[in-house]
Enzyme design. Structure first.
Site, mmCIF file in Angstrom:
data_model
loop_
_atom_site.group_PDB
_atom_site.id
_atom_site.type_symbol
_atom_site.label_atom_id
_atom_site.label_comp_id
_atom_site.label_asym_id
_atom_site.label_seq_id
_atom_site.Cartn_x
_atom_site.Cartn_y
_atom_site.Cartn_z
ATOM 1 N N THR A 129 2.895 48.864 -7.853
ATOM 2 C CA THR A 129 4.063 49.046 -6.992
ATOM 3 C C THR A 129 4.982 47.828 -7.012
ATOM 4 O O THR A 129 4.519 46.702 -7.226
ATOM 5 C CB THR A 129 3.581 49.299 -5.539
ATOM 6 O OG1 THR A 129 4.686 49.183 -4.648
ATOM 7 C CG2 THR A 129 2.524 48.300 -5.101
ATOM 8 N N ASP A 130 6.254 48.054 -6.726
ATOM 9 C CA ASP A 130 7.206 46.937 -6.634
ATOM 10 C C ASP A 130 6.874 46.014 -5.457
ATOM 11 O O ASP A 130 7.318 44.863 -5.417
ATOM 12 C CB ASP A 130 8.653 47.450 -6.533
ATOM 13 C CG ASP A 130 8.922 48.369 -5.338
ATOM 14 O OD1 ASP A 130 7.984 48.647 -4.554
ATOM 15 O OD2 ASP A 130 10.081 48.797 -5.186
ATOM 16 N N LYS A 161 -2.938 45.498 -3.672
ATOM 17 C CA LYS A 161 -2.435 46.008 -4.959
ATOM 18 C C LYS A 161 -2.246 44.853 -5.947
ATOM 19 O O LYS A 161 -2.562 44.977 -7.132
ATOM 20 C CB LYS A 161 -1.111 46.760 -4.771
ATOM 21 C CG LYS A 161 -1.210 48.084 -4.048
ATOM 22 C CD LYS A 161 -2.016 49.138 -4.799
ATOM 23 C CE LYS A 161 -1.338 49.648 -6.052
ATOM 24 N NZ LYS A 161 -2.107 50.748 -6.686
HETATM 25 P P1 NAD Z 1 -1.610 58.847 -1.841
HETATM 26 O O1 NAD Z 1 -2.110 58.113 -0.661
HETATM 27 O O2 NAD Z 1 -0.805 60.104 -1.643
HETATM 28 O O3 NAD Z 1 -2.829 59.248 -2.791
HETATM 29 C C1 NAD Z 1 -3.910 58.398 -3.043
HETATM 30 C C2 NAD Z 1 -5.108 59.254 -3.464
HETATM 31 O O4 NAD Z 1 -6.202 58.380 -3.780
HETATM 32 C C3 NAD Z 1 -5.589 60.227 -2.386
HETATM 33 O O5 NAD Z 1 -5.750 61.511 -2.936
HETATM 34 C C4 NAD Z 1 -6.937 59.651 -1.951
HETATM 35 O O6 NAD Z 1 -7.865 60.632 -1.538
HETATM 36 C C5 NAD Z 1 -7.393 58.940 -3.223
HETATM 37 N N1 NAD Z 1 -8.344 57.853 -2.951
HETATM 38 C C6 NAD Z 1 -8.246 56.892 -2.005
HETATM 39 N N2 NAD Z 1 -9.329 56.083 -2.047
HETATM 40 C C7 NAD Z 1 -10.121 56.549 -3.048
HETATM 41 C C8 NAD Z 1 -11.365 56.134 -3.584
HETATM 42 N N3 NAD Z 1 -12.021 55.078 -3.083
HETATM 43 N N4 NAD Z 1 -11.886 56.824 -4.626
HETATM 44 C C9 NAD Z 1 -11.241 57.898 -5.135
HETATM 45 N N5 NAD Z 1 -10.064 58.348 -4.658
HETATM 46 C C10 NAD Z 1 -9.510 57.672 -3.624
HETATM 47 O O7 NAD Z 1 -0.816 57.783 -2.697
HETATM 48 P P2 NAD Z 1 0.395 57.971 -3.717
HETATM 49 O O8 NAD Z 1 1.662 57.801 -2.997
HETATM 50 O O9 NAD Z 1 0.164 59.185 -4.526
HETATM 51 O O10 NAD Z 1 0.197 56.664 -4.623
HETATM 52 C C11 NAD Z 1 -0.549 56.714 -5.826
HETATM 53 C C12 NAD Z 1 -0.515 55.347 -6.474
HETATM 54 O O11 NAD Z 1 0.827 54.988 -6.761
HETATM 55 C C13 NAD Z 1 -1.078 54.221 -5.600
HETATM 56 O O12 NAD Z 1 -1.828 53.360 -6.410
HETATM 57 C C14 NAD Z 1 0.156 53.526 -5.055
HETATM 58 O O13 NAD Z 1 -0.109 52.174 -4.804
HETATM 59 C C15 NAD Z 1 1.127 53.720 -6.201
HETATM 60 N N6 NAD Z 1 2.554 53.746 -5.836
HETATM 61 C C16 NAD Z 1 3.011 54.603 -4.882
HETATM 62 C C17 NAD Z 1 4.385 54.658 -4.596
HETATM 63 C C18 NAD Z 1 4.948 55.607 -3.573
HETATM 64 O O14 NAD Z 1 6.147 55.538 -3.282
HETATM 65 N N7 NAD Z 1 4.172 56.518 -3.022
HETATM 66 C C19 NAD Z 1 5.266 53.813 -5.270
HETATM 67 C C20 NAD Z 1 4.752 52.930 -6.235
HETATM 68 C C21 NAD Z 1 3.403 52.915 -6.515
HETATM 69 O O1 TDX Z 2 8.265 55.887 10.619
HETATM 70 C C1 TDX Z 2 8.794 55.142 9.788
HETATM 71 N N1 TDX Z 2 9.994 54.549 10.083
HETATM 72 C C2 TDX Z 2 10.627 53.708 9.218
HETATM 73 O O2 TDX Z 2 11.712 53.199 9.534
HETATM 74 C C3 TDX Z 2 8.197 54.862 8.499
HETATM 75 C C4 TDX Z 2 6.875 55.489 8.134
HETATM 76 C C5 TDX Z 2 8.850 54.017 7.648
HETATM 77 N N2 TDX Z 2 10.028 53.426 8.008
HETATM 78 C C6 TDX Z 2 10.668 52.489 7.047
HETATM 79 C C7 TDX Z 2 9.762 51.384 6.531
HETATM 80 C C8 TDX Z 2 10.287 51.149 5.138
HETATM 81 O O3 TDX Z 2 11.373 50.218 5.192
HETATM 82 O O4 TDX Z 2 11.029 53.247 5.898
HETATM 83 C C9 TDX Z 2 10.827 52.508 4.698
HETATM 84 C C10 TDX Z 2 9.870 53.260 3.799
HETATM 85 O O5 TDX Z 2 8.607 53.256 4.441
HETATM 86 P P1 TDX Z 2 7.335 53.997 3.789
HETATM 87 O O6 TDX Z 2 7.687 55.413 3.498
HETATM 88 O O7 TDX Z 2 6.158 53.706 4.651
HETATM 89 O O8 TDX Z 2 7.234 53.264 2.369
HETATM 90 P P2 TDX Z 2 7.046 51.724 1.972
HETATM 91 O O9 TDX Z 2 6.453 50.942 3.065
HETATM 92 O O10 TDX Z 2 8.366 51.254 1.422
HETATM 93 O O11 TDX Z 2 5.957 51.880 0.790
HETATM 94 C C11 TDX Z 2 6.059 52.975 -0.154
HETATM 95 O O12 TDX Z 2 6.635 52.555 -1.366
HETATM 96 C C12 TDX Z 2 5.887 51.705 -2.189
HETATM 97 C C13 TDX Z 2 4.675 53.584 -0.432
HETATM 98 O O13 TDX Z 2 4.093 54.018 0.789
HETATM 99 C C14 TDX Z 2 3.784 52.605 -1.153
HETATM 100 O O14 TDX Z 2 2.535 53.214 -1.465
HETATM 101 C C15 TDX Z 2 4.475 52.195 -2.418
HETATM 102 O O15 TDX Z 2 3.735 51.201 -3.060
#
Ligand code: NAD
Ligand code: TDX
Length: 344
Positions: A129-130, A161
């Site tokens: 992640t960033d 991370k």
């Molecule tokens: P998510 O929370 O939706 O999914 C994570 C999954 O991992 C879930 O299905 C959970 O059951 C599984 N998991 C957790 N612990 C585990 C374990 N010990 N063993 C096996 N499975 C396990 O997350 P996401 O948003 O899909 O993110 C996926 C990846 O991408 C993460 O590594 C996150 O850091 C990275 N990422 C997410 C974002 C974002 O915006 N969501 C951005 C950049 C990077």
């Molecule tokens: O209720 C809220 N109110 C609010 O203002 C929530 C849940 C978030 N926020 C703000 C916090 C952040 O500035 O919105 C922005 C985005 O928040 P999130 O959706 O929680 O994302 P962020 O914390 O930026 O992290 C996400 O992007 C990078 C993912 O959850 C991470 O897994 C990924 O690595």
């Protein structure tokens, strides 16, 4: 023979979208979708795919921290490639308690790397992640995260991370493990767990509730449609150079206020009746922005989706999948919501 790929965290948001993209495109793959099914994992995210592609997709419930189980799965399915999504992924939960984050994001990554080292792997891709880069000044828009930006994680989530990323780097330098690392900005799209900003706000509005905006609402994130992220990961897995890091972004910086305005507009809601300012997230990073020049210049990848259209598609998906998110927003979720937003 089909490529034999282990996808960890495959029942989560991005992991399930990645599996969907590969199978939908008809890639010649055999996918082992592994997931512990924590609160964030949902087998419903894969169910139709498991029925449609029984010869190309299997699901295994397992914890990446369990070395013995991972070794068995590796041997049984003759794994040659890994795309590692599994993580504890929510910053606010990492502030409530960092234990599970260290366990899964650090120890779990170490276990996968050790099994890969012991049993052999052609490619191991770490999905990161960033947020590992820390925060950027909001008054210098020309500054963005590059792959050379030092790691300065500010939350327990991003610290865990970054620790995982450092382990990946070390297994390349010390053991020559064929690794790749991607660092992406904020994703949005279908199957996004409704604790994160966009799906939380969309579903709250559909339930007639207010949306909780942290602090002054002026924190900036770069938003990328999940399918573009998945396409970028596949590009890196196919064309990336071993040991390299690739930043992935949407060139789409928006304040949380702006995101809120767009969502309210598309859902026909008004600001004063719908938005509740709540206390800020502790240590809240002010701005993230990605320089994705390396992805473009070296691998020819660019995002294909435009925010205006893709946010509409996303909102429509939540409209047509009410039973999916209503099922999630009950039970354990309600306890989390109460603690996070009322402190009780
Ligand atoms: P998510 O929370 O939706 O999914 C994570 C999954 O991992 C879930 O299905 C959970 O059951 C599984 N998991 C957790 N612990 C585990 C374990 N010990 N063993 C096996 N499975 C396990 O997350 P996401 O948003 O899909 O993110 C996926 C990846 O991408 C993460 O590594 C996150 O850091 C990275 N990422 C997410 C974002 C974002 O915006 N969501 C951005 C950049 C990077
Ligand atoms: O209720 C809220 N109110 C609010 O203002 C929530 C849940 C978030 N926020 C703000 C916090 C952040 O500035 O919105 C922005 C985005 O928040 P999130 O959706 O929680 O994302 P962020 O914390 O930026 O992290 C996400 O992007 C990078 C993912 O959850 C991470 O897994 C990924 O690595």
């Amino acid at each position: 023979m089909s490529r034999r790929i282990l996808v960890t965290g495959a029942a989560g948001f991005i992991g399930s979208n990645f599996v969907r993209l590969l199978l939908g495109r008809g890639e010649d793959v055999f996918i082992v979708a592994l997931d512990k099914l924590t609160y964030a994992g949902n087998l419903a995210n894969l169910q139709d795919l498991l029925e449609k592609y029984p010869k190309k997709l299997v699901f295994v419930k397992a914890d990446i921290c369990d070395a013995k189980q991972i070794e068995e799965i590796w041997r049984q399915h003759q794994i040659r490639e890994v795309v590692h999504f599994a993580a504890e992924s929510h910053v606010d939960r990492s502030i409530m308690g960092s234990g599970p984050f260290i366990q899964t994001n650090v120890v779990g990554t170490q276990v996968l790397l050790d099994v890969a080292k012991g049993l052999g792997v052609d490619k191991y891709l770490q999905v990161s992640t960033d947020e590992v880069y820390g925060t950027l000044p909001e008054d210098q828009p020309e500054i963005k995260f590059t792959e050379e930006t030092p790691l300065q994680p500010n939350s327990p989530y991003s610290a865990s991370k970054a620790a995982g990323d450092c382990l990946v780097r070390s297994y390349f330098h010390t053991f020559g493990l064929p690794v790749l690392t991607t660092r992406c900005s904020n994703n949005y799209g279908p199957y996004h767990f409704p604790e994160k900003l966009i799906p939380l706000f969309v579903t709250n509005l559909m339930e007639g509730k207010k949306v909780p905006l942290y602090g002054d609402g002026m924190n900036v994130r770069d938003w990328l449609y999940v399918e573009d992220h998945c396409d970028a990961i596949w590009t890196v897995l196919n064309k990336g150079r071993m040991g390299e890091v690739y930043n992935i972004g949407g060139n789409n910086e928006l304040t949380n206020r702006r995101i809120t305005e767009v969502v309210l507009l598309q859902m026909g809601k008004n600001w004063d009746e719908s938005v509740q300012y709540v206390k800020d997230r502790p240590g809240h990073d002010r701005r993230y922005a990605i320089d994705a020049g390396k992805m473009k210049n070296e691998l020819g990848w660019e995002p294909k989706h435009r925010f205006e259209q893709a946010i509409q598609t996303t909102i429509d998906w939540y409209r047509t999948h009410e039973s999916w998110w209503r099922g999630i927003k009950s039970g354990e979720y309600l306890k989390y919501y109460q603690q996070q937003y009322t402190g009780r």
